[in-house]
Motif scaffolding. Structure first.
Motif, PDB file in Angstrom:
ATOM      1  N   CYS A  63       0.837  -1.211   0.000  1.00 49.09           N
ATOM      2  CA  CYS A  63       0.000   0.000   0.000  1.00 49.09           C
ATOM      3  C   CYS A  63       0.868   1.255   0.000  1.00 49.09           C
ATOM      4  O   CYS A  63       0.614   2.200  -0.752  1.00 49.09           O
ATOM      5  CB  CYS A  63      -0.921  -0.001   1.212  1.00 49.09           C
ATOM      6  N   ILE A  86      -6.059   8.029  -2.539  1.00 50.27           N
ATOM      7  CA  ILE A  86      -6.251   7.931  -1.092  1.00 50.27           C
ATOM      8  C   ILE A  86      -7.696   8.253  -0.732  1.00 50.27           C
ATOM      9  O   ILE A  86      -8.321   7.569   0.089  1.00 50.27           O
ATOM     10  CB  ILE A  86      -5.279   8.876  -0.366  1.00 50.27           C
ATOM     11  N   THR A 130      -9.940   5.362  -1.849  1.00 47.80           N
ATOM     12  CA  THR A 130      -9.799   4.223  -0.937  1.00 47.80           C
ATOM     13  C   THR A 130     -10.519   4.477   0.374  1.00 47.80           C
ATOM     14  O   THR A 130     -11.253   3.613   0.881  1.00 47.80           O
ATOM     15  CB  THR A 130      -8.313   3.943  -0.666  1.00 47.80           C
ATOM     16  N   PHE A 131     -10.341   5.681   0.918  1.00 45.62           N
ATOM     17  CA  PHE A 131     -10.997   6.019   2.182  1.00 45.62           C
ATOM     18  C   PHE A 131     -12.513   5.984   2.034  1.00 45.62           C
ATOM     19  O   PHE A 131     -13.220   5.422   2.887  1.00 45.62           O
ATOM     20  CB  PHE A 131     -10.538   7.405   2.649  1.00 45.62           C
ATOM     21  N   ASN A 184     -14.336   4.344  -0.093  1.00 43.47           N
ATOM     22  CA  ASN A 184     -14.838   2.982  -0.266  1.00 43.47           C
ATOM     23  C   ASN A 184     -14.752   2.180   1.027  1.00 43.47           C
ATOM     24  O   ASN A 184     -15.631   1.354   1.305  1.00 43.47           O
ATOM     25  CB  ASN A 184     -14.054   2.272  -1.372  1.00 43.47           C
ATOM     26  N   LEU A 185     -13.703   2.407   1.797  1.00 43.53           N
ATOM     27  CA  LEU A 185     -13.611   1.726   3.087  1.00 43.53           C
ATOM     28  C   LEU A 185     -14.719   2.182   4.024  1.00 43.53           C
ATOM     29  O   LEU A 185     -15.287   1.370   4.776  1.00 43.53           O
ATOM     30  CB  LEU A 185     -12.241   1.980   3.721  1.00 43.53           C
ATOM     31  N   LEU A 238      -8.967  -5.512   6.566  1.00 42.42           N
ATOM     32  CA  LEU A 238      -8.748  -4.087   6.322  1.00 42.42           C
ATOM     33  C   LEU A 238      -7.498  -3.870   5.487  1.00 42.42           C
ATOM     34  O   LEU A 238      -7.486  -3.052   4.561  1.00 42.42           O
ATOM     35  CB  LEU A 238      -8.630  -3.349   7.655  1.00 42.42           C
ATOM     36  N   ARG A 239      -6.425  -4.608   5.766  1.00 44.65           N
ATOM     37  CA  ARG A 239      -5.189  -4.448   5.005  1.00 44.65           C
ATOM     38  C   ARG A 239      -5.394  -4.805   3.535  1.00 44.65           C
ATOM     39  O   ARG A 239      -5.016  -4.048   2.641  1.00 44.65           O
ATOM     40  CB  ARG A 239      -4.086  -5.340   5.609  1.00 44.65           C
ATOM     41  N   THR A 245      -7.797  -2.417   1.653  1.00 49.22           N
ATOM     42  CA  THR A 245      -7.135  -1.142   1.359  1.00 49.22           C
ATOM     43  C   THR A 245      -6.286  -1.248   0.103  1.00 49.22           C
ATOM     44  O   THR A 245      -6.357  -0.388  -0.794  1.00 49.22           O
ATOM     45  CB  THR A 245      -6.261  -0.713   2.545  1.00 49.22           C
ATOM     46  N   PHE A 266      -8.601  -1.521  -3.040  1.00 48.74           N
ATOM     47  CA  PHE A 266      -9.219  -0.264  -3.466  1.00 48.74           C
ATOM     48  C   PHE A 266      -8.184   0.698  -4.055  1.00 48.74           C
ATOM     49  O   PHE A 266      -8.500   1.472  -4.970  1.00 48.74           O
ATOM     50  CB  PHE A 266      -9.946   0.394  -2.300  1.00 48.74           C
ATOM     51  N   LEU A 267      -6.955   0.675  -3.548  1.00 51.83           N
ATOM     52  CA  LEU A 267      -5.903   1.498  -4.145  1.00 51.83           C
ATOM     53  C   LEU A 267      -5.667   1.092  -5.601  1.00 51.83           C
ATOM     54  O   LEU A 267      -5.571   1.947  -6.496  1.00 51.83           O
ATOM     55  CB  LEU A 267      -4.612   1.368  -3.346  1.00 51.83           C
TER      56      LEU A 267
END
Length: 350
Positions: A29, A48, A51-52, A54-55, A231-232, A235, A238-239
């Motif tokens: 990441c 960023i 990704t945020f 979507n998370l 989560l890892r 992330t 999505f990046l």
């Protein structure tokens, strides 16, 4: 002459341990963001943010899924869940495929639930049926697809989702005797072996798990372990998706998917893997391509393959299951996507 110490200095030892503790996914990441910053700082910020966002969007599903798995582990409810999936394997597969087509999970959002189901010993055939059908269609996707591509296309995509789930589930059911499918999860992801044992030898369920210190500890331990793992990987997924959205040129896709016949469907199926946008963003693109002469079958194959076998989704699947199951997942998804596109193209010409 002073001899060099045979043991490294304490600071080097501490530094070495610190380096070993750095997770490879976290490093990936950081590498993606660093590379984007050097090439395009604006895109780095957008990635960023993407990704945020979507998370945050997937957070309710993530928390529910992680909490669901932790609750089952802490209370011993694995046996109840296992009994709910008993009965005819074909009936379980059919129900799972239908439920997957109606569920609101995307290709990455379904990963936490799949991890929980597999860790609790649910048969891989039923899980695979749900897994393949879920990213293709959901109620809101049906409405949007109807508005952009027409009701016929939306119905075809729904049938493709159910058919893909049935095809995958039944195929896995026939192959279930193979030793490579007995324990699908990777080591350290859930605990498929113990989960299966708990289903086979049920114990009393303790719903008020918070009244026992050991069960409380197990709940929080399982929540933290599964939550950080997912989560890892989400992330990183999505990046990578944000980079595809920004830098995969639409003109290139148009050139390769134009025309009629079988080859556009084959090409669309293969392009669905690297050129995935997301289920909603891909609809206007496919609508424009169909308006320019691309066959509806190629459009359907692109959407189905993109939702199920895209690089972000495949990356999350790779982190979850053993290589033989991952290979089978990709083979079933690509074969089912191609068959869906060819059948829809044949129906469109009648």
């Amino acid at each position: 002459m002073i001899d060099r110490p045979l043991i490294a200095p304490p600071d080097l030892l501490v530094r070495g341990r610190w380096l070993k503790r750095i997770d490879g996914v976290v490093l990936a990441c950081v590498a993606v963001v660093a590379a984007l910053t050097m090439v395009s700082p604006i895109q780095a910020i957008e990635s960023i943010r993407f990704t945020f966002d979507n998370l945050v969007e997937i957070a309710p599903f993530l928390l529910l899924s992680v909490g669901f798995a932790a609750l089952a582990a802490a209370t011993g409810a694995d046996a109840l869940i296992g009994r709910a999936f008993t009965g005819s394997p074909r009936a379980m597969i059919a129900v799972a495929a239908l439920a997957g087509a109606l569920s609101p999970f995307c290709s990455c959002g379904v990963i936490p639930l799949i991890a929980a189901l597999l860790a609790m010993g649910i048969p891989l055939s039923a899980v695979m049926a749900f897994w393949l059908a879920s990213p293709v269609m959901d109620p809101s996707m049906f409405l949007l697809t109807s508005g952009v591509l027409g009701v016929d296309f939306a119905v075809a995509k729904t049938l493709a989702a159910i058919g893909l789930g049935l095809f995958g589930g039944l195929t896995v059911h026939l192959l279930a005797r193979g030793r490579h499918l007995g324990d699908p999860l990777r080591d350290g992801v859930g605990n498929g072996g113990c989960g299966g044992a708990r289903v086979r030898t049920p114990r009393p369920v303790v719903w008020r798990f918070w009244s026992e210190p050991e069960r409380r500890k197990r709940f929080w331990r399982e929540s933290g372990k599964n939550g950080l793992f997912l989560l890892r990987w989400l992330t990183l997924a999505f990046l990578l998706e944000s980079v595809m959205l920004a830098w995969v040129p639409a003109d290139l896709i148009t050139d390769m998917l134009g025309g009629t016949g079988i080859m556009p469907v084959v090409t669309a199926t293969l392009l669905g893997v690297p050129a995935y946008l997301n289920g909603y963003a891909a609809l206007p693109l496919v609508g424009g391509l169909v308006g320019q002469g691309m066959s509806p079958g190629a459009g359907l194959a692109f959407l189905v393959a993109g939702g199920v076998t895209s690089v972000p989704a495949a990356l999350a699947v790779w982190a979850l299951v053993r290589p033989p199951v991952f290979g089978l997942y990709l083979a079933l998804a690509l074969t089912g996507s191609l068959a869906s596109g060819l059948l829809f193209q044949l129906w469109s010409t009648l």
